[in-house]
Write a protein that holds these residues in place. Structure first.
Motif, PDB file in Angstrom:
ATOM      1  N   LEU A 117       0.819  -1.220   0.000  1.00  0.00           N
ATOM      2  CA  LEU A 117       0.000   0.000   0.000  1.00  0.00           C
ATOM      3  C   LEU A 117       0.851   1.268   0.000  1.00  0.00           C
ATOM      4  O   LEU A 117       0.374   2.348  -0.317  1.00  0.00           O
ATOM      5  CB  LEU A 117      -0.926   0.013   1.224  1.00  0.00           C
ATOM      6  CG  LEU A 117      -1.904  -1.167   1.350  1.00  0.00           C
ATOM      7  CD1 LEU A 117      -2.675  -1.068   2.651  1.00  0.00           C
ATOM      8  CD2 LEU A 117      -2.868  -1.200   0.168  1.00  0.00           C
ATOM      9  N   LEU A 129       0.894   3.713  -3.048  1.00  0.00           N
ATOM     10  CA  LEU A 129      -0.285   4.449  -3.528  1.00  0.00           C
ATOM     11  C   LEU A 129      -0.122   5.954  -3.323  1.00  0.00           C
ATOM     12  O   LEU A 129       0.461   6.399  -2.334  1.00  0.00           O
ATOM     13  CB  LEU A 129      -1.532   3.953  -2.791  1.00  0.00           C
ATOM     14  CG  LEU A 129      -1.976   2.530  -3.142  1.00  0.00           C
ATOM     15  CD1 LEU A 129      -3.067   2.063  -2.184  1.00  0.00           C
ATOM     16  CD2 LEU A 129      -2.465   2.462  -4.583  1.00  0.00           C
ATOM     17  N   ASN A 140      -4.212  10.265  -3.699  1.00  0.00           N
ATOM     18  CA  ASN A 140      -5.651  10.089  -3.958  1.00  0.00           C
ATOM     19  C   ASN A 140      -6.226   8.959  -3.110  1.00  0.00           C
ATOM     20  O   ASN A 140      -7.440   8.780  -3.043  1.00  0.00           O
ATOM     21  CB  ASN A 140      -5.894   9.757  -5.437  1.00  0.00           C
ATOM     22  CG  ASN A 140      -5.539  10.939  -6.306  1.00  0.00           C
ATOM     23  OD1 ASN A 140      -5.901  12.068  -5.975  1.00  0.00           O
ATOM     24  ND2 ASN A 140      -4.803  10.699  -7.380  1.00  0.00           N
ATOM     25  N   TYR A 141      -5.344   8.188  -2.487  1.00  0.00           N
ATOM     26  CA  TYR A 141      -5.771   7.092  -1.617  1.00  0.00           C
ATOM     27  C   TYR A 141      -5.348   7.428  -0.192  1.00  0.00           C
ATOM     28  O   TYR A 141      -4.164   7.585   0.081  1.00  0.00           O
ATOM     29  CB  TYR A 141      -5.099   5.775  -2.027  1.00  0.00           C
ATOM     30  CG  TYR A 141      -5.416   5.327  -3.436  1.00  0.00           C
ATOM     31  CD1 TYR A 141      -6.449   4.420  -3.671  1.00  0.00           C
ATOM     32  CD2 TYR A 141      -4.684   5.801  -4.522  1.00  0.00           C
ATOM     33  CE1 TYR A 141      -6.745   4.003  -4.958  1.00  0.00           C
ATOM     34  CE2 TYR A 141      -4.973   5.390  -5.818  1.00  0.00           C
ATOM     35  CZ  TYR A 141      -6.003   4.496  -6.024  1.00  0.00           C
ATOM     36  OH  TYR A 141      -6.297   4.093  -7.291  1.00  0.00           O
ATOM     37  N   ILE A 172      -4.941   5.966   3.416  1.00  0.00           N
ATOM     38  CA  ILE A 172      -4.854   4.611   3.968  1.00  0.00           C
ATOM     39  C   ILE A 172      -4.826   4.670   5.491  1.00  0.00           C
ATOM     40  O   ILE A 172      -4.001   5.368   6.086  1.00  0.00           O
ATOM     41  CB  ILE A 172      -3.595   3.907   3.421  1.00  0.00           C
ATOM     42  CG1 ILE A 172      -3.708   3.834   1.898  1.00  0.00           C
ATOM     43  CG2 ILE A 172      -3.445   2.511   4.001  1.00  0.00           C
ATOM     44  CD1 ILE A 172      -2.389   3.743   1.219  1.00  0.00           C
ATOM     45  N   ILE A 179      -8.998   1.647   2.913  1.00  0.00           N
ATOM     46  CA  ILE A 179      -8.509   2.539   1.866  1.00  0.00           C
ATOM     47  C   ILE A 179      -9.678   3.412   1.433  1.00  0.00           C
ATOM     48  O   ILE A 179     -10.749   2.907   1.097  1.00  0.00           O
ATOM     49  CB  ILE A 179      -7.963   1.726   0.663  1.00  0.00           C
ATOM     50  CG1 ILE A 179      -6.826   0.813   1.137  1.00  0.00           C
ATOM     51  CG2 ILE A 179      -7.477   2.662  -0.442  1.00  0.00           C
ATOM     52  CD1 ILE A 179      -6.396  -0.202   0.090  1.00  0.00           C
ATOM     53  N   THR A 204     -11.051   6.567  -1.014  1.00  0.00           N
ATOM     54  CA  THR A 204     -10.859   7.473  -2.150  1.00  0.00           C
ATOM     55  C   THR A 204     -12.103   8.366  -2.213  1.00  0.00           C
ATOM     56  O   THR A 204     -13.057   8.164  -1.470  1.00  0.00           O
ATOM     57  CB  THR A 204     -10.711   6.714  -3.490  1.00  0.00           C
ATOM     58  OG1 THR A 204     -11.994   6.251  -3.893  1.00  0.00           O
ATOM     59  CG2 THR A 204      -9.768   5.529  -3.373  1.00  0.00           C
ATOM     60  N   LEU A 231      -7.431  -3.490  -6.776  1.00  0.00           N
ATOM     61  CA  LEU A 231      -7.756  -2.091  -6.492  1.00  0.00           C
ATOM     62  C   LEU A 231      -8.024  -1.324  -7.794  1.00  0.00           C
ATOM     63  O   LEU A 231      -8.970  -0.529  -7.885  1.00  0.00           O
ATOM     64  CB  LEU A 231      -6.590  -1.461  -5.718  1.00  0.00           C
ATOM     65  CG  LEU A 231      -6.793  -0.069  -5.148  1.00  0.00           C
ATOM     66  CD1 LEU A 231      -8.022   0.007  -4.270  1.00  0.00           C
ATOM     67  CD2 LEU A 231      -5.564   0.352  -4.347  1.00  0.00           C
ATOM     68  N   GLN A 232      -7.200  -1.583  -8.797  1.00  0.00           N
ATOM     69  CA  GLN A 232      -7.399  -0.936 -10.102  1.00  0.00           C
ATOM     70  C   GLN A 232      -8.755  -1.314 -10.684  1.00  0.00           C
ATOM     71  O   GLN A 232      -9.447  -0.476 -11.260  1.00  0.00           O
ATOM     72  CB  GLN A 232      -6.286  -1.350 -11.082  1.00  0.00           C
ATOM     73  CG  GLN A 232      -4.958  -0.643 -10.842  1.00  0.00           C
ATOM     74  CD  GLN A 232      -5.117   0.877 -10.719  1.00  0.00           C
ATOM     75  OE1 GLN A 232      -5.759   1.496 -11.549  1.00  0.00           O
ATOM     76  NE2 GLN A 232      -4.556   1.442  -9.652  1.00  0.00           N
ATOM     77  N   LYS A 261     -11.424   0.565  -9.066  1.00  0.00           N
ATOM     78  CA  LYS A 261     -11.371   1.954  -9.543  1.00  0.00           C
ATOM     79  C   LYS A 261     -12.088   2.084 -10.894  1.00  0.00           C
ATOM     80  O   LYS A 261     -12.783   3.072 -11.153  1.00  0.00           O
ATOM     81  CB  LYS A 261      -9.896   2.353  -9.690  1.00  0.00           C
ATOM     82  CG  LYS A 261      -9.662   3.818  -9.495  1.00  0.00           C
ATOM     83  CD  LYS A 261      -8.198   4.128  -9.639  1.00  0.00           C
ATOM     84  CE  LYS A 261      -8.025   5.575 -10.038  1.00  0.00           C
ATOM     85  NZ  LYS A 261      -6.695   5.866 -10.514  1.00  0.00           N
ATOM     86  N   SER A 320     -11.723  11.890   6.580  1.00  0.00           N
ATOM     87  CA  SER A 320     -10.447  11.399   7.112  1.00  0.00           C
ATOM     88  C   SER A 320     -10.247  11.867   8.556  1.00  0.00           C
ATOM     89  O   SER A 320      -9.864  11.097   9.437  1.00  0.00           O
ATOM     90  CB  SER A 320      -9.306  11.891   6.212  1.00  0.00           C
ATOM     91  OG  SER A 320      -8.089  11.669   6.827  1.00  0.00           O
TER      92      SER A 320
END
Ligand SMILES: [Zn+2]
Length: 316
Positions: free
Chosen positions: A53, A56, A59-60, A62, A81, A83, A183-184, A187, A204
């Motif tokens: 991780l 990344l 934009n992520y 964690i 995670i 986004t 993860l991709q 997305k 967050s």
């Protein structure tokens, strides 16, 4: 970007403190040693997934080892995670051997060295966390954020199997090395940001604000009486106890080692095992010193590892 880092779990520190202070003949030692080994394996597995991780971008967001509460129900997520488009829950398992995910009976069966062993279904656990997180988000006015979950197997040599044609297991279980591809794909499936960058940051902050692990009494968990706990300052050289207080130092009667601060570890043990507060009398009893004045002076320099886990982890 890692917003909340992972630290050695308090449960591990508690189990280690317990082993330091139980007689070598205590009947619960075997069970505690086995639980400690499992906890370390779990923690090491989580660290090895964290490594993936790290790459990344911002934009992520964690969050590692997340504690949240929905209507007083505590739930702990291994990794979260976030986004602007979705939230992803990771349930991390470090189990060696060949794993069979049985979707009919919701059990995880592990085969290793010709032996079969059953585990609770981590997919069910991840689904439960997703349900609780969804309610928690709703409670905090983030109702519509899509949530996904994955069960990540951290040990690269573990063999993952399932019933033929079981698409769900294929979708939600993966090796750590496959995590970025998963993860991709998520997305691509959920491309549209739902949160403004302002709301994203605010969410967050709300998550960070809520981080408080519930404190559990380890002696109650193992049904061990406080009278079984061996008191006294432990020698950092030879592990004998108790060290004796002489001329402002701790002296080991066994190996003669001298220390000015050996009591600090003892008080950490007290906080981990007995209570998260200590007074002068309990301090003297636990360190086996008689002077109220000395106890008061030493206590002033101490901190509580349960209320200040950040300090505690830095120190060890
Ligand atoms: Zn010693």
């Amino acid at each position: 970007m890692i917003v909340k880092d992972r630290k050695v779990p308090v449960r591990i520190l508690q189990l280690e403190a317990l082993l330091r202070r139980l007689s070598v003949h205590h009947k619960k030692r075997g069970e505690i040693e086995s639980d400690l080994a499992k906890r370390w394996a779990g923690y090491r597995g989580e660290l090895s997934v964290d490594f993936h991780l790290n790459h990344l971008d911002d934009n992520y967001l964690i969050f590692l080892d997340v504690n949240l509460y929905y209507k007083n129900i505590h739930f702990q997520i291994d990794s979260l995670i976030l986004t602007e488009a979705f939230a992803l829950i990771l349930e991390i398992k470090n189990i060696a051997g060949t794993l069979f995910f049985d979707s009919s009976f919701h059990q995880l069966i592990r085969k290793i060295h010709e032996k079969e062993e059953g585990f609770s279904d981590p997919i069910l656990q991840a689904q439960r966390h997703q349900y609780l997180l969804s309610n928690w988000l709703h409670q905090n006015n983030y109702s519509n954020l899509p949530i996904r979950h994955l069960v990540v197997i951290s040990n690269p040599s573990t063999i993952i199997t399932a019933e033929k044609g079981d698409k769900h297991v294929h979708k939600v279980v993966c090796h750590a090395s496959h995590l970025m591809n998963k993860l991709q794909q998520i997305k691509i499936d959920i491309p549209t940001p739902l949160l403004s960058s302002e709301h994203f940051q605010l969410l967050s902050e709300i998550i960070l604000r809520e981080q408080k692990a519930p404190s559990t009494n380890i002696l109650d968990s193992y049904k061990i009486s406080t009278t079984d706990i061996e008191m006294g300052v432990i020698c950092p050289e030879c592990s004998m106890k108790p060290m004796k207080r002489t001329h402002g130092r701790w002296v080991c009667p066994e190996c003669n080692h001298q220390s000015k601060c050996a009591h600090e570890k003892t008080i950490e043990d007290y906080f981990l095992l007995i209570d998260n507060e200590i007074n002068n009398q309990s301090f003297r009893k636990f360190t086996k010193i008689s002077s109220r004045h000395t106890a008061s002076r030493l206590l002033k320099k101490m901190y509580n590892p349960l209320s200040r886990p950040d300090l505690f982890n830095k120190k060890t």
